[in-house]
Design an enzyme around this catalytic site. Structure first.
Site, PDB file in Angstrom:
ATOM      1  N   LYS A 291     -10.492 -35.813 -54.487  1.00  0.00           N
ATOM      2  CA  LYS A 291     -11.321 -36.420 -55.949  1.00  0.00           C
ATOM      3  C   LYS A 291     -10.392 -35.930 -56.960  1.00  0.00           C
ATOM      4  CE  LYS A 291     -15.873 -36.571 -54.118  1.00  0.00           C
ATOM      5  NZ  LYS A 291     -15.655 -35.970 -52.557  1.00  0.00           N
TER       6      LYS A 291
HETATM    7  O1  LIG Z   1     -15.662 -39.117 -52.248  1.00  0.00           O
HETATM    8  C1  LIG Z   1     -16.480 -38.684 -51.330  1.00  0.00           C
HETATM    9  O2  LIG Z   1     -16.232 -38.719 -50.333  1.00  0.00           O
HETATM   10  C2  LIG Z   1     -18.154 -38.276 -51.576  1.00  0.00           C
HETATM   11  C3  LIG Z   1     -18.625 -39.185 -52.741  1.00  0.00           C
HETATM   12  C4  LIG Z   1     -19.881 -39.096 -52.996  1.00  0.00           C
HETATM   13  O3  LIG Z   1     -20.451 -39.615 -53.662  1.00  0.00           O
HETATM   14  N1  LIG Z   1     -20.618 -38.218 -52.081  1.00  0.00           N
HETATM   15  C5  LIG Z   1     -20.209 -37.441 -51.044  1.00  0.00           C
HETATM   16  O4  LIG Z   1     -21.006 -36.768 -50.331  1.00  0.00           O
HETATM   17  N2  LIG Z   1     -18.833 -37.682 -50.878  1.00  0.00           N
HETATM   18  C6  LIG Z   1     -18.048 -36.719 -49.834  1.00  0.00           C
HETATM   19  O5  LIG Z   1     -18.463 -37.166 -48.709  1.00  0.00           O
HETATM   20  C7  LIG Z   1     -18.566 -36.100 -47.398  1.00  0.00           C
HETATM   21  C8  LIG Z   1     -20.246 -36.288 -47.311  1.00  0.00           C
HETATM   22  O6  LIG Z   1     -20.431 -35.197 -46.103  1.00  0.00           O
HETATM   23  P1  LIG Z   1     -21.897 -35.177 -45.377  1.00  0.00           P
HETATM   24  O7  LIG Z   1     -22.961 -35.137 -46.203  1.00  0.00           O
HETATM   25  O8  LIG Z   1     -21.700 -33.860 -44.536  1.00  0.00           O
HETATM   26  O9  LIG Z   1     -21.763 -36.484 -44.492  1.00  0.00           O
HETATM   27  C9  LIG Z   1     -18.298 -34.676 -48.231  1.00  0.00           C
HETATM   28  O10 LIG Z   1     -17.224 -34.533 -48.054  1.00  0.00           O
HETATM   29  C10 LIG Z   1     -18.558 -35.181 -49.733  1.00  0.00           C
HETATM   30  O11 LIG Z   1     -17.702 -34.550 -50.600  1.00  0.00           O
END
Ligand SMILES: O=C(O)c1cc(=O)[nH]c(=O)n1[C@@H]1O[C@H](COP(=O)(O)O)[C@@H](O)[C@H]1O
Length: 281
Positions: free
Chosen positions: A99
């Site tokens: 990010k």
């Molecule tokens: O850019 C991302 O991947 C991201 C954007 C967003 O809006 N929300 C989000 O959860 N993420 C990332 O996606 C992953 C979600 O993880 P889980 O919630 O464990 O499935 C994490 O690494 C977050 O940093």
């Protein structure tokens, strides 16, 4: 496949062959403990390489979360380099979740770090934040084009705090999030079969009928699993853009480790649920 084939084309093929699931590599301290690993570099390495071994030969995309590697300083970054290299060698596309976002002249440095072909952390795509202004990302857009890499630009994020920025309405009546989607649509214009400049649109965000998701690029959709969204939510959120959605699951899969068979089975269950709603779209 040539190495300079654009990311969008490589991603389209991978999604068609393997399905669209992205498995996140998020070595949270709590998951290391759950797996019986120490919260140290050796634990980080064992965790991450196990996830790669379990699924990199079968899922279209993997997304290491840089934060959990940076936590260990240079030795954590060395593990991240290994993980990126091994995952790509096993045939999956790697989206680095770092990010990044800064003024353009500094953004050029971040772009060199992840999108230059000779960089130790070169990956297939990088998550970036456009909230210093979309134009500040242009050095990353330019280098991604040159390297056949891609970007995922935060547009409508999965977290509950996102709307105060992303739904804010500009003087021209358009929301900030919609403006980012419009920039991406322009970036991807005319690209076939799919542009390389994607948006991050959380699977948790609910009704998006007022947003134009037809950006001719991929839509990375985190939020399935631990954040409460399910595969069944995807059609209502993404509508006719469903075919370009790359749902990300991190903790929802990772909590099944350390057994590689159990990790693989969890990823396959998510993949099947996703295929059931995306198939035919
Ligand atoms: O850019 C991302 O991947 C991201 C954007 C967003 O809006 N929300 C989000 O959860 N993420 C990332 O996606 C992953 C979600 O993880 P889980 O919630 O464990 O499935 C994490 O690494 C977050 O940093």
């Amino acid at each position: 496949m040539t190495s300079t084939e654009p990311f969008g084309a490589r991603l389209r093929r991978a999604m068609d062959e393997r399905g669209p699931l992205c498995v996140g590599i998020d070595p949270h301290a709590s998951l290391l403990a759950q797996w019986g690993l120490n919260d140290d570099v050796a634990g980080l390495e064992r965790f991450s390489r196990t996830v790669v071994e379990a699924v990199a030969d079968r899922v279209a995309v993997m997304k290491p979360q840089s934060a959990f590697f940076e936590r260990f300083g240079s030795r954590g970054i060395a593990v991240l380099e290994t993980v990126v290299r091994e995952a790509r060698a096993a045939g999956t596309l790697v989206v680095m979740d770092a990010k990044r976002g800064d003024i353009g002249s500094t953004m050029a440095g971040y772009a060199e770090a992840y999108l230059h072909k000779d960089a130790p952390l070169f990956c297939d795509a990088l998550t970036v934040s456009p909230y210093l202004g979309y134009g500040s990302l242009s050095p990353a857009v330019a280098l991604a084009r040159e390297s056949g890499a891609g970007l995922f630009v935060l547009a409508l994020t999965s977290n509950p705090e996102g709307p105060e920025v992303q739904h804010a309405v500009r003087t021209d009546g358009r929301s900030v999030g919609a403006t980012m989607l419009a920039h991406l649509a322009a970036e991807n214009a005319g690209e076939e079969p799919l542009g390389s400049f994607g948006a991050v649109v959380g699977a948790t965000v609910g009704d998006l009928s007022s947003y134009d998701l037809a950006i001719n690029g991929p839509l990375l959709a985190p939020g399935v699993g631990a954040q409460g969204a399910t595969a069944a939510d995807l059609p209502a959120v993404f509508g006719s853009a469903l075919r370009n959605v790359v749902p990300n699951v991190s903790r929802g899969v990772l909590r099944h480790g350390p057994d590689t068979g159990a990790l693989r089975a969890a990823a396959e269950r998510f993949a099947e649920e996703i295929q059931a709603v995306v198939g035919g779209s």
